[in-house]
Scaffold this motif. Structure first.
Motif, PDB file in Angstrom:
ATOM      1  N   THR A  95     -14.735  11.344 -10.693  1.00 20.60           N
ATOM      2  CA  THR A  95     -14.142  10.126 -10.147  1.00 20.60           C
ATOM      3  C   THR A  95     -12.674  10.340  -9.805  1.00 20.60           C
ATOM      4  N   ALA A  96     -11.957  11.036 -10.671  1.00 19.10           N
ATOM      5  CA  ALA A  96     -10.537  11.305 -10.414  1.00 19.10           C
ATOM      6  C   ALA A  96     -10.366  12.121  -9.137  1.00 19.10           C
ATOM      7  N   GLY A  97     -11.188  13.145  -8.958  1.00 17.40           N
ATOM      8  CA  GLY A  97     -11.109  13.978  -7.761  1.00 17.40           C
ATOM      9  C   GLY A  97     -11.473  13.213  -6.503  1.00 17.40           C
ATOM     10  N   LEU A  98     -12.489  12.366  -6.595  1.00 16.87           N
ATOM     11  CA  LEU A  98     -12.902  11.543  -5.449  1.00 16.87           C
ATOM     12  C   LEU A  98     -11.761  10.637  -5.007  1.00 16.87           C
ATOM     13  N   ILE A  99     -11.155   9.930  -5.948  1.00 14.37           N
ATOM     14  CA  ILE A  99     -10.088   8.994  -5.608  1.00 14.37           C
ATOM     15  C   ILE A  99      -8.873   9.730  -5.056  1.00 14.37           C
ATOM     16  N   ALA A 100      -8.524  10.843  -5.657  1.00 12.78           N
ATOM     17  CA  ALA A 100      -7.389  11.632  -5.149  1.00 12.78           C
ATOM     18  C   ALA A 100      -7.664  12.107  -3.725  1.00 12.78           C
ATOM     19  N   GLY A 101      -8.873  12.579  -3.458  1.00 14.46           N
ATOM     20  CA  GLY A 101      -9.227  13.060  -2.125  1.00 14.46           C
ATOM     21  C   GLY A 101      -9.240  11.962  -1.081  1.00 14.46           C
ATOM     22  N   LEU A 102      -9.826  10.820  -1.422  1.00 17.99           N
ATOM     23  CA  LEU A 102      -9.876   9.716  -0.457  1.00 17.99           C
ATOM     24  C   LEU A 102      -8.499   9.113  -0.214  1.00 17.99           C
ATOM     25  N   SER A 103      -7.660   9.057  -1.249  1.00 16.67           N
ATOM     26  CA  SER A 103      -6.319   8.496  -1.045  1.00 16.67           C
ATOM     27  C   SER A 103      -5.458   9.412  -0.183  1.00 16.67           C
ATOM     28  N   SER A 106      -6.387   8.170   3.493  1.00 16.15           N
ATOM     29  CA  SER A 106      -6.244   6.765   3.850  1.00 16.15           C
ATOM     30  C   SER A 106      -5.084   6.146   3.078  1.00 16.15           C
ATOM     31  N   PRO A 107      -4.247   5.357   3.743  1.00 12.13           N
ATOM     32  CA  PRO A 107      -3.120   4.751   3.031  1.00 12.13           C
ATOM     33  C   PRO A 107      -3.560   3.761   1.955  1.00 12.13           C
ATOM     34  N   LEU A 108      -4.663   3.081   2.167  1.00 12.95           N
ATOM     35  CA  LEU A 108      -5.179   2.124   1.187  1.00 12.95           C
ATOM     36  C   LEU A 108      -6.562   2.543   0.719  1.00 12.95           C
ATOM     37  N   VAL A 109      -6.809   2.290  -0.557  1.00 15.31           N
ATOM     38  CA  VAL A 109      -8.101   2.585  -1.167  1.00 15.31           C
ATOM     39  C   VAL A 109      -8.603   1.294  -1.787  1.00 15.31           C
ATOM     40  N   GLY A 110      -9.882   1.041  -1.643  1.00 14.97           N
ATOM     41  CA  GLY A 110     -10.503  -0.097  -2.309  1.00 14.97           C
ATOM     42  C   GLY A 110     -11.416   0.399  -3.407  1.00 14.97           C
ATOM     43  N   GLY A 125      -5.424  -1.192  -2.832  1.00 13.86           N
ATOM     44  CA  GLY A 125      -4.039  -0.814  -2.986  1.00 13.86           C
ATOM     45  C   GLY A 125      -3.797   0.656  -2.709  1.00 13.86           C
ATOM     46  N   VAL A 126      -2.599   1.087  -3.070  1.00 17.41           N
ATOM     47  CA  VAL A 126      -2.186   2.476  -2.929  1.00 17.41           C
ATOM     48  C   VAL A 126      -2.315   3.126  -4.304  1.00 17.41           C
ATOM     49  N   VAL A 127      -2.888   4.312  -4.332  1.00 18.97           N
ATOM     50  CA  VAL A 127      -3.024   5.013  -5.604  1.00 18.97           C
ATOM     51  C   VAL A 127      -1.632   5.406  -6.091  1.00 18.97           C
ATOM     52  N   HIS A 128      -1.280   4.909  -7.256  1.00 22.64           N
ATOM     53  CA  HIS A 128       0.003   5.235  -7.878  1.00 22.64           C
ATOM     54  C   HIS A 128      -0.136   6.511  -8.709  1.00 22.64           C
ATOM     55  N   GLU A 129      -1.237   6.590  -9.470  1.00 20.58           N
ATOM     56  CA  GLU A 129      -1.466   7.759 -10.319  1.00 20.58           C
ATOM     57  C   GLU A 129      -2.926   7.768 -10.773  1.00 20.58           C
ATOM     58  N   VAL A 163     -12.703   3.453   1.830  1.00 23.40           N
ATOM     59  CA  VAL A 163     -11.484   3.715   2.598  1.00 23.40           C
ATOM     60  C   VAL A 163     -11.753   3.535   4.083  1.00 23.40           C
ATOM     61  N   ASP A 164     -10.677   3.305   4.810  1.00 23.71           N
ATOM     62  CA  ASP A 164     -10.676   3.381   6.268  1.00 23.71           C
ATOM     63  C   ASP A 164     -11.638   2.427   6.967  1.00 23.71           C
ATOM     64  N   ASP A 165     -11.924   1.281   6.338  1.00 25.82           N
ATOM     65  CA  ASP A 165     -12.736   0.322   7.078  1.00 25.82           C
ATOM     66  C   ASP A 165     -11.823  -0.619   7.860  1.00 25.82           C
ATOM     67  N   ARG A 166     -12.395  -1.477   8.686  1.00 25.86           N
ATOM     68  CA  ARG A 166     -11.583  -2.347   9.545  1.00 25.86           C
ATOM     69  C   ARG A 166     -10.697  -3.284   8.743  1.00 25.86           C
ATOM     70  N   TYR A 167     -11.208  -3.794   7.630  1.00 26.25           N
ATOM     71  CA  TYR A 167     -10.417  -4.700   6.802  1.00 26.25           C
ATOM     72  C   TYR A 167      -9.207  -3.983   6.216  1.00 26.25           C
TER      73      TYR A 167
END
Length: 181
Positions: A95-103, A106-110, A125-129, A163-167
């Protein structure tokens, strides 16, 4: 079983409907582009066959993968995004690797935690850590302003990442792509 169905969907390159548990989890329609030991990555397709970003769902939550034979699948093949692919080097095993890779793409992650509060909940939001066992997310409020401090979410409770959807793209434009400190 779900893992093998997801892998067959990658190979077939057909539009599928992915049903997940719990029962109130939203179905995900799209093209499965990659499967890891923990996460499956789907190029989500919305109404009419338009691509709407990437969605990662937990493999263990997948209960059904069905081919969608609607017009949307044929239309999606005419879009400039065809064929959808996974970002290179994306970690679908943690999960940590997935979130780091997607962030990184994309500027925003849901994120969603569907079992929290017995309903589906989303935070953007934006991944802080990412510091196991936590994800620290600097969130965007519904009025497109930034929260002052990052909020923590347990990685093991996250059931979907998008990530990266229209919303998200629209929200990024309104709020700006980085939080104010």
């Amino acid at each position: 079983m779900a893992s093998s169905q997801l892998r067959r969907a990658v190979a077939s390159r057909k539009l599928v409907r992915v049903g997940r548990s719990p029962r109130n989890a939203d179905r995900v329609d799209g093209y499965v582009v990659a499967v890891g030991s923990k996460w499956a990555l789907i190029a989500q397709v919305g109404d009419g066959g338009f691509f709407e970003g990437l969605v990662a769902v937990r493999v263990k939550d997948v209960v059904k993968v069905r081919t969608d034979r609607s017009f949307a699948g044929r239309f999606a093949r005419t879009r400039p995004e065809w064929p959808p692919t996974a970002p290179p080097g994306l970690d679908l095993d943690t999960t940590a690797g997935l979130i780091a890779g997607l962030s990184a793409i994309s500027p925003l992650v849901g994120i969603e935690q569907e079992r929290r509060f017995h309903t589906e909940m989303s935070w953007i939001g934006v991944v802080h850590e990412v510091a196991r066992p936590w994800l620290w997310l600097r969130e965007v409020r519904p009025d497109a302003t930034w929260c002052k401090r990052p909020h923590g979410y347990r990685l093991r409770h996250i059931t979907q990442v998008f990530v990266d959807d229209r919303y998200l793209t629209g929200l990024a434009a309104i709020a700006g792509t980085s939080p104010r400190h």
